[in-house]
Write an enzyme that holds these catalytic residues in place. Structure first.
Site, short mmCIF file in Angstrom:
data_model
loop_
_atom_site.label_atom_id
_atom_site.label_comp_id
_atom_site.label_asym_id
_atom_site.label_seq_id
_atom_site.Cartn_x
_atom_site.Cartn_y
_atom_site.Cartn_z
N LYS A 117 0.93 -1.34 -0.19
CA LYS A 117 0.06 -0.08 -0.04
C LYS A 117 0.73 1.27 -0.06
O LYS A 117 2.18 1.24 0.48
CB LYS A 117 -0.82 -0.13 1.15
P1 NAD Z 1 -12.93 7.65 -2.77
O1 NAD Z 1 -11.65 8.69 -2.53
O2 NAD Z 1 -13.43 7.32 -4.13
O3 NAD Z 1 -14.13 7.63 -2.04
C1 NAD Z 1 -14.24 7.88 -0.71
C2 NAD Z 1 -15.53 8.31 -0.28
O4 NAD Z 1 -15.61 8.46 1.22
C3 NAD Z 1 -16.03 9.80 -0.65
O5 NAD Z 1 -17.35 9.52 -1.01
C4 NAD Z 1 -15.65 10.48 0.65
O6 NAD Z 1 -16.19 11.81 0.59
C5 NAD Z 1 -16.22 9.56 1.69
N1 NAD Z 1 -15.55 9.88 2.85
C6 NAD Z 1 -14.23 10.37 3.17
N2 NAD Z 1 -13.88 10.38 4.45
C7 NAD Z 1 -14.94 10.07 5.14
C8 NAD Z 1 -15.55 10.29 6.59
N3 NAD Z 1 -14.84 10.35 7.31
N4 NAD Z 1 -16.97 9.65 6.48
C9 NAD Z 1 -17.66 9.52 5.68
N5 NAD Z 1 -17.33 9.46 4.27
C10 NAD Z 1 -15.95 9.85 3.83
O7 NAD Z 1 -12.35 6.19 -2.27
P2 NAD Z 1 -12.80 4.52 -2.53
O8 NAD Z 1 -11.77 4.28 -3.81
O9 NAD Z 1 -14.11 4.64 -2.87
O10 NAD Z 1 -12.19 3.78 -1.38
C11 NAD Z 1 -13.24 3.80 -0.41
C12 NAD Z 1 -12.65 2.55 0.70
O11 NAD Z 1 -12.67 1.44 -0.14
C13 NAD Z 1 -11.27 2.86 1.27
O12 NAD Z 1 -11.19 2.23 2.59
C14 NAD Z 1 -10.43 1.99 0.38
O13 NAD Z 1 -9.08 1.45 0.84
C15 NAD Z 1 -11.36 0.71 0.15
N6 NAD Z 1 -10.93 0.21 -1.34
C16 NAD Z 1 -11.12 0.70 -2.41
C17 NAD Z 1 -10.91 0.00 -3.58
C18 NAD Z 1 -10.85 0.74 -5.18
O14 NAD Z 1 -10.77 -0.19 -6.12
N7 NAD Z 1 -11.01 1.99 -5.20
C19 NAD Z 1 -10.71 -1.30 -3.59
C20 NAD Z 1 -10.85 -1.99 -2.41
C21 NAD Z 1 -11.01 -1.23 -1.11
#
Ligand code: NAD
Length: 428
Positions: A117
């Site tokens: 990561k």
């Molecule tokens: P992103 O940046 O696209 O979206 C994050 C979302 O969460 C946004 O809507 C943001 O406004 C919101 N957010 C941020 N802080 C917050 C808080 N304190 N309270 C509520 N909402 C909040 O990120 P993403 O890629 O969608 O990732 C989200 C989660 O999923 C993370 O934990 C990431 O590690 C995990 N993840 C992502 C992927 C991927 O392919 N993008 C894969 C596996 C896991």
């Protein structure tokens, strides 16, 4: 002029340390496994940790210093794989935890990858496009000694997406002198990205949710209300696919707060609104609520898809959902896990629930290396096959061990990595 390094954000200080959560999950799973003690100890440690402080010129001419990390937790099963996060909340502790979870996730879905990561402490919304490009390229060039299509392959995470991956791919390619699409996954399709990668994590969350609901004897989408925290890549695509399948998505949120409509939100309209306004704030005709209110809304399925540490001993007793599908990495701390298990709430753990992203990243990497590209149907068919197989294996282990799904999933993953380590042996 040089300005001092931005101070490390303290907003997360009240939350449990993600790495402590990752280690306590590991210890809980590993104690049930009949594995060599040396192997158990070895796998608790990240293999490599890299910290870099680097300059970025802001549009007003100032040079600002930023801090970034990249952690390789394991390279036992193959090159390390894991996303890059741009957020003010990034810490080395968080990156370590996320790298460890990537090791278990890749092993659980049987991908030939270890876990990694990366992250940069920055609010991406505070940068212009040019500043963001400079920051991404400089961070990527600092990573050059660590990354390659055969050593470590970055991908998007919170605050990064296809554009950042394109800049990383270009920076790497310019350095080595030829184009290397397989250096990153999650890149735009016109430079070698995979069909379906953008939607993959959110779609995978819903595939896994459908499997859980089927086994609970609940197959009617119209009677099933979903609440989703986070409306970014994972949350918005999960919401869109659930809506398409006929589920009622009654609540969603972003960092600014949540919206609720007991009759179900019109998700395509919500997505259009967010695309135009970059926030859910001000969305008309619904109740506006806080993120903590959102988590305890009446619903059948809760999908935390924002960030780690959201379900704690404070809110776990008040959750209404009977099924939690972890779209985010590490959204549930250990105390909350115990409370939810005692309350009979089924928690589908992150390493299974959000593994759709890394699975299609694996397909993208394979397509890049082979320079032979698949259509969307093929990608989604293979995605479903991989996730259902992992679900089956985890459900069998849960039953056999009489434990919760997280412990069972981690046991399967840790055993696979541990067995591979024993086969390879300890170097030298
Ligand atoms: P992103 O940046 O696209 O979206 C994050 C979302 O969460 C946004 O809507 C943001 O406004 C919101 N957010 C941020 N802080 C917050 C808080 N304190 N309270 C509520 N909402 C909040 O990120 P993403 O890629 O969608 O990732 C989200 C989660 O999923 C993370 O934990 C990431 O590690 C995990 N993840 C992502 C992927 C991927 O392919 N993008 C894969 C596996 C896991």
């Amino acid at each position: 002029m040089v300005v001092s390094m931005p101070s490390i954000h303290t907003a997360l200080e009240h939350l449990p340390s993600p790495y402590e959560t990752a280690l306590s999950q590991y210890d809980r799973a590993v104690q049930r496994l009949d594995l060599d003690d040396n192997v158990k100890e070895y796998m608790r440690w990240p293999r490599r940790e890299f910290t870099v402080n680097f300059p970025v010129r802001r549009d007003d001419g100032r040079i600002e210093m930023f801090t970034g990390y990249r952690v390789h937790h394991s390279t036992i099963l193959g090159p390390s794989k894991g996303g890059i996060r741009f957020s003010t909340n990034v810490t080395l502790d968080e990156v370590r935890a996320l790298a460890m979870w990537m090791t278990w996730k890749c092993a659980l879905v049987n991908l030939p990858f270890g876990g990694a990561k990366g992250g940069v402490i920055v609010d991406p919304k505070s940068l212009s496009v040019r500043e963001k490009e400079n920051l991404t390229r400089r961070y990527a060039s600092e990573l050059i000694p660590l990354i390659s299509p055969y050593a470590d392959i970055p991908a998007p995470d919170m605050g990064t997406g296809p554009q950042e991956m394109a800049w990383i791919m270009d920076t790497y390619s310019m350095t080595v002198g030829y184009s290397v699409p397989a250096i990153v996954t999650g890149k735009p399709i016109n430079i070698g990205g995979s069909q379906g990668r953008t939607e993959a994590t959110g779609r995978g969350v819903i595939i896994v949710m459908l499997e859980a609901l089927k086994r609970m004897g609940r197959s009617n989408p119209n009677n099933t209300a979903l609440v989703i925290q986070g409306f970014g890549n994972v949350g918005s695509h999960a919401a869109a696919y659930a809506y398409e399948l006929g589920f009622k998505v009654v609540g969603v949120s972003d960092v600014d707060g949540g919206i609720y409509d007991a009759n179900g939100l019109n998700i395509p309209k919500v997505r259009d609104y967010v695309a135009a306004n970059r926030t859910l704030n001000g969305y008309p005709g619904v109740d506006h609520i806080t993120n903590s209110e959102l988590l305890t809304l009446p619903c059948d399925v809760l999908i935390p898809a924002a960030m780690e540490g959201q379900l704690t001993e404070d809110n776990a007793p008040h959750i209404h959902a009977s099924l939690i599908v972890e779209g985010a990495n590490g959204p549930t701390d250990t105390e909350a896990d115990d409370i939810l298990n005692d309350r009979g709430i089924l928690v589908i753990p992150d390493i299974l629930a959000n593994a759709g992203g890394v699975t299609v990243s694996y397909f993208e990497w394979v397509q890049g290396l082979q320079e032979f590209f698949w259509d969307t149907d093929e990608v989604f068919r293979q995605l479903e096959r991989v996730l259902i197989k992992a679900y089956d294996a985890t459900a069998s282990m849960t039953e056999k061990q009489g434990t919760d799904m997280r412990t069972a999933a981690q046991m399967l993953a840790i055993k696979r990595v541990g067995d591979a380590l024993l086969t390879r042996g300890f170097y030298p």
